[in-house]
Scaffold this motif. Structure first.
Motif, PDB file in Angstrom:
ATOM      1  N   MET A  64       0.852  -1.210   0.000  1.00  0.00           N
ATOM      2  CA  MET A  64       0.000   0.000   0.000  1.00  0.00           C
ATOM      3  C   MET A  64       0.879   1.248   0.000  1.00  0.00           C
ATOM      4  N   THR A  65       0.538   2.177  -0.875  1.00  0.00           N
ATOM      5  CA  THR A  65       1.315   3.418  -0.936  1.00  0.00           C
ATOM      6  C   THR A  65       0.760   4.416   0.078  1.00  0.00           C
ATOM      7  N   GLU A  66       1.595   5.351   0.402  1.00  0.00           N
ATOM      8  CA  GLU A  66       1.269   6.376   1.388  1.00  0.00           C
ATOM      9  C   GLU A  66       0.095   7.261   0.928  1.00  0.00           C
ATOM     10  N   ARG A  67      -0.752   7.647   1.818  1.00  0.00           N
ATOM     11  CA  ARG A  67      -1.858   8.548   1.495  1.00  0.00           C
ATOM     12  C   ARG A  67      -1.304   9.936   1.175  1.00  0.00           C
ATOM     13  N   LYS A  68      -1.737  10.504   0.084  1.00  0.00           N
ATOM     14  CA  LYS A  68      -1.215  11.789  -0.374  1.00  0.00           C
ATOM     15  C   LYS A  68      -2.300  12.866  -0.358  1.00  0.00           C
ATOM     16  N   ASN A  69      -1.850  14.082  -0.158  1.00  0.00           N
ATOM     17  CA  ASN A  69      -2.728  15.233  -0.411  1.00  0.00           C
ATOM     18  C   ASN A  69      -2.582  15.593  -1.884  1.00  0.00           C
ATOM     19  N   ILE A  70      -3.645  15.418  -2.616  1.00  0.00           N
ATOM     20  CA  ILE A  70      -3.600  15.628  -4.060  1.00  0.00           C
ATOM     21  C   ILE A  70      -4.473  16.817  -4.449  1.00  0.00           C
TER      22      ILE A  70
ATOM     23  N   ARG B  27      -8.364   4.987  -3.931  1.00  0.00           N
ATOM     24  CA  ARG B  27      -7.090   4.422  -3.476  1.00  0.00           C
ATOM     25  C   ARG B  27      -6.611   5.041  -2.162  1.00  0.00           C
ATOM     26  N   GLY B  28      -7.490   5.807  -1.511  1.00  0.00           N
ATOM     27  CA  GLY B  28      -7.159   6.285  -0.167  1.00  0.00           C
ATOM     28  C   GLY B  28      -6.521   7.662  -0.094  1.00  0.00           C
TER      29      GLY B  28
ATOM     30  N   ASP C 210      -4.857   4.151 -13.573  1.00  0.00           N
ATOM     31  CA  ASP C 210      -5.397   3.290 -12.525  1.00  0.00           C
ATOM     32  C   ASP C 210      -4.828   1.875 -12.612  1.00  0.00           C
ATOM     33  N   GLN C 211      -4.683   1.366 -13.846  1.00  0.00           N
ATOM     34  CA  GLN C 211      -4.052   0.051 -14.040  1.00  0.00           C
ATOM     35  C   GLN C 211      -2.619   0.068 -13.520  1.00  0.00           C
ATOM     36  N   MET C 212      -1.920   1.145 -13.798  1.00  0.00           N
ATOM     37  CA  MET C 212      -0.523   1.222 -13.359  1.00  0.00           C
ATOM     38  C   MET C 212      -0.436   1.329 -11.843  1.00  0.00           C
ATOM     39  N   LEU C 213      -1.426   1.984 -11.243  1.00  0.00           N
ATOM     40  CA  LEU C 213      -1.444   2.098  -9.782  1.00  0.00           C
ATOM     41  C   LEU C 213      -1.690   0.742  -9.116  1.00  0.00           C
TER      42      LEU C 213
ATOM     43  N   ASP D 275       7.664   5.965  -5.382  1.00  0.00           N
ATOM     44  CA  ASP D 275       8.395   6.572  -6.493  1.00  0.00           C
ATOM     45  C   ASP D 275       7.426   7.076  -7.570  1.00  0.00           C
ATOM     46  N   TRP D 276       6.754   8.184  -7.256  1.00  0.00           N
ATOM     47  CA  TRP D 276       5.778   8.745  -8.190  1.00  0.00           C
ATOM     48  C   TRP D 276       6.452   9.251  -9.464  1.00  0.00           C
ATOM     49  N   GLU D 277       7.724   9.635  -9.350  1.00  0.00           N
ATOM     50  CA  GLU D 277       8.429  10.106 -10.544  1.00  0.00           C
ATOM     51  C   GLU D 277       8.513   8.982 -11.580  1.00  0.00           C
ATOM     52  N   ALA D 278       8.904   7.784 -11.116  1.00  0.00           N
ATOM     53  CA  ALA D 278       8.989   6.643 -12.035  1.00  0.00           C
ATOM     54  C   ALA D 278       7.610   6.313 -12.601  1.00  0.00           C
ATOM     55  N   LEU D 279       6.588   6.401 -11.752  1.00  0.00           N
ATOM     56  CA  LEU D 279       5.226   6.097 -12.208  1.00  0.00           C
ATOM     57  C   LEU D 279       4.780   7.086 -13.283  1.00  0.00           C
TER      58      LEU D 279
END
Lengths: 463, 463
Positions: B1-7, B26-27, B327-330, B337-341
């Motif tokens: 599970m990835t960290e919850r972000k403020n988006i 995704r939280g 969403d598929q990639m997530l 590593d959001w940069e790589a994503l």
């Protein structure tokens, strides 16, 4: 006779300075505004002299204001490409026919010469250290910041020319207008300027009259001669990857790499590490846009509307040709309809600007990769033979671009036709002697007949 | 599970609103900032309902958040194109196989539905009337102007999504970064929205389940049905020239022109002059850029990175597909590593965004010109026969784009191959019956064998 206008040229680089002479000749009052200080008063920064390749289109524009002979005295003819392989072996490939050359000139030297020629003209005034901060295209008002005094200034010329280069402020204003077409695209390569100093005796360390290339497939270095005996080298290199700017982290990396891939050059470059780590990485951008003018009040010219990558050596030449063409159009210009004039100019130049932009990107591949291939060099020799045998039916693409004033768009199109023919011809060629084989001659004559037919057909279509 | 972000999502249009649902699922905590006021609270401006064509890629993204069935209730299936000639004669051409349709939906209705679905989610907050005035990509700080209070506001999300359309402010900030590739190109055509009201009985004045086209060569009008019985018509027309927006100066010009070229439509358009002279002329822009992200902190999505002209009806569908792919990639994204994503996302989507942009421009020519040609319509019928006979070897280009989720770039390439084959086949075809001729069948089978070989070869090359 058209009315005398107050004209402002943004940018006093090569194109702006030359343009001022052409416009003043027609009786207009011209003011040039340049962000940098006067380059003639600047102490040389480390003795580096950035050079450019001047070819026929550029010479023609210089001839028009009587400066050709003066520039020739400080220009170094380069008769062809000198390729350096990884063992330091040399191969020479002439650019054109006997007597055809491109010329290495100093950018700042040429710019200074143009300034010295125009400044005594009472109708031309240079304003240095002026940064354009805002351009209002509707009113033609330009806000400037005087970088010496810190004071704002305001001008409102009758006509505004944007000769302010690839990152043009005038074009920036046009980008905010309705339906402005604009594209900027960067290569994944940057460049770094390096140098080969003169020999102890004050001469050139490698062949003076050539453009040197170290072609290495995915990257390359080139070197152009300077009048003081030095060479300015340029490394064109990927930003990222196994062999790239990113991969060279320190002096040890640098020296190991250069010693391996440019062995004959490295011994001639005593300041390599210093140059490499102090000079910036330049980016390689192509800019296309349309239109180039706004309501007959402003017009972009040179790099401001068609910045190209440097691999055909045509950036300055294309900008100078803009001026030649504009001047020709002014010959038959009567009355005061500058809008119609600017629109005719941009329509005429745009296809040629697009063509040289595309040719320049294509030539990068030729320079960094193909010139190392014996088959490619054989093909160049065969093409020279064809051109010799059929001088009125075949001019090689490089020669059309460099040694004629045929429109760039015509050169590109004709070059593509010739490329198809060369592919067919080369199937029959293993050595230069094969050129005289009957089947090659028959094939060639048949292809040339078709080429002429196509040319006539296309000419008919254009009517 | 990835960290919850403020988006933060800039733009609460179709793509921004849908994206908020996927990210909240995704939280993550999501805030949307929209320049316009809440469209659900706005009184309708004159009853005009702008519609869009929703097709398979769009439905798929709606299905992912469970809203498909609700939208289907207010979507009108269009089974094909209904062409209107200058005498008012009708010709129908189905879009795909039996049961395949595109759907006319109201832009504002769909947007409101997405907002209503997301707003009750405690992790999603809408902020309307917020204009982004400055974006600092390095710090991810965004300055906003609250257009209701006039006060500036400042946000600094962990991740910033630019879903702010063709004139994206987030992209504007990226344009100022180093080596950003960017192109905006306008067609020489604008568009004007007009309307056909419901009949007195409250029904549709022309065939409800079709996209209507009045193809006239150099220009065209189209009409899409609305749920209230009206049609929204769009005139695509040159800005300048003999038949153009510039040439229609008054009501007399307008009525004479429409009566001559759209005779069957004009009688159904009682508010023609009013609509024409009060609605603005819209411009038709294609935007391409790269990269789409900055240092793993911000990402462009939808029109902000790939605005296309509307002629394939894929603008919204492509933006929705961005979300499906992200969403598929997530699904397989771990760590932080959001940069790589983001880089993987932009690399995967860019070729497809380029392809649909080019396809959309190409389809304009098809719609305004070719659909009026009986040979073209015969060809479409022949192609439908091929697809029927060889369902696993041949899907028409339009169907690949509209009724599958094959990558747009694959569709474009395969479509070009199929086009070459169709040209060969059509040389033998004078009527639909000719399809069964032995020589046509032999030619087709031979071509299909080659097509399969090429497909395998290309697949092998990609490994």
């Amino acid at each position: 006779m058209t009315e005398r206008k107050n004209i402002a040229i943004m940018g006093a680089g090569l194109v702006g300075s030359l343009l001022s002479l052409y416009l003043a000749k027609r009786g207009h009052k011209v003011d040039l505004y340049e962000r940098r200080p006067d380059l003639r008063k600047n102490t040389l920064d480390g003795g580096r002299s950035i050079n450019l390749a001047l070819s026929d289109r550029g010479w023609r524009a210089l001839r028009g204001i009587g400066i050709e002979e003066d520039v020739r005295k400080v220009a170094i003819p380069m008769h062809g490409r000198m390729m350096h392989d990884e063992q330091g072996n040399l191969t020479f490939q002439p650019y054109g026919k006997e007597g055809q050359s491109i010329y290495s000139v100093s950018r700042s030297g040429l710019n200074a010469a143009l300034m010295n020629l125009s400044e005594p003209n009472p109708d031309i005034t240079y304003h240095f250290s002026r940064q354009a901060t805002d351009v209002n295209l509707r009113t033609n008002e330009v806000q400037l910041l005087n970088l010496e005094t810190g004071n704002p200034e305001n001008i409102q010329p009758d006509l505004l020319f944007g000769a302010d280069g690839a990152f043009s402020v005038v074009r920036g204003a046009m980008q905010k207008t309705e339906r402005f077409n604009y594209a900027q695209s960067y290569l994944e390569y940057g460049y770094k300027e390096l140098s080969i100093p003169p020999t102890a005796a004050g001469g050139w360390a490698i062949e003076k009259n050539a453009l040197h290339i170290w072609p290495r497939g995915k990257y390359m270095m080139i070197a152009l001669p300077n009048i003081d005996g030095s060479f300015t080298c340029t490394l064109f290199f990927p930003y990222d990857g196994e062999q790239s700017f990113a991969a060279i982290k320190n002096e040890a990396d640098l020296m190991a790499f250069f010693t391996e891939v440019f062995p004959d050059a490295v011994s001639l470059m005593p300041t390599l590490a210093q140059d490499y780590f102090s000079n910036p990485i330049g980016s390689l951008v192509t800019v296309k846009c349309f239109p180039w003018s706004y309501e007959g009040k402003s017009l972009l010219i040179g790099d401001a509307c068609h910045a190209v990558v440097p691999f055909y050596g045509q950036g300055m030449n294309a900008g100078f040709e803009d001026i030649t063409v504009l001047d020709q159009m002014l010959d038959s210009f009567e009355g005061d309809d500058w809008e119609a004039l600017f629109e005719a100019f941009e329509r005429r130049r745009k296809p040629n600007a697009d063509a040289i932009a595309d040719l320049a990107v294509m030539n990068f591949i030729e320079m960094r990769d193909k010139v190392a291939d014996p088959r490619f060099l054989l093909r160049k020799k065969i093409e020279a033979r064809i051109s010799q045998q059929f001088p009125d039916k075949w001019i090689p693409l490089y020669s059309m671009v460099t040694f004629t004033d045929l429109p760039y768009s015509y050169a590109l199109e004709t070059g593509q036709q010739q490329d198809k023919i060369m592919k067919k011809v080369m199937k029959h060629i293993q050595s230069i002697e094969d050129y005289d084989k009957p089947e090659v001659q028959r094939l060639l004559e048949k292809q040339l007949v078709q080429k002429e037919k196509l040319k006539k057909y296309n000419a008919a279509m254009e009517v």
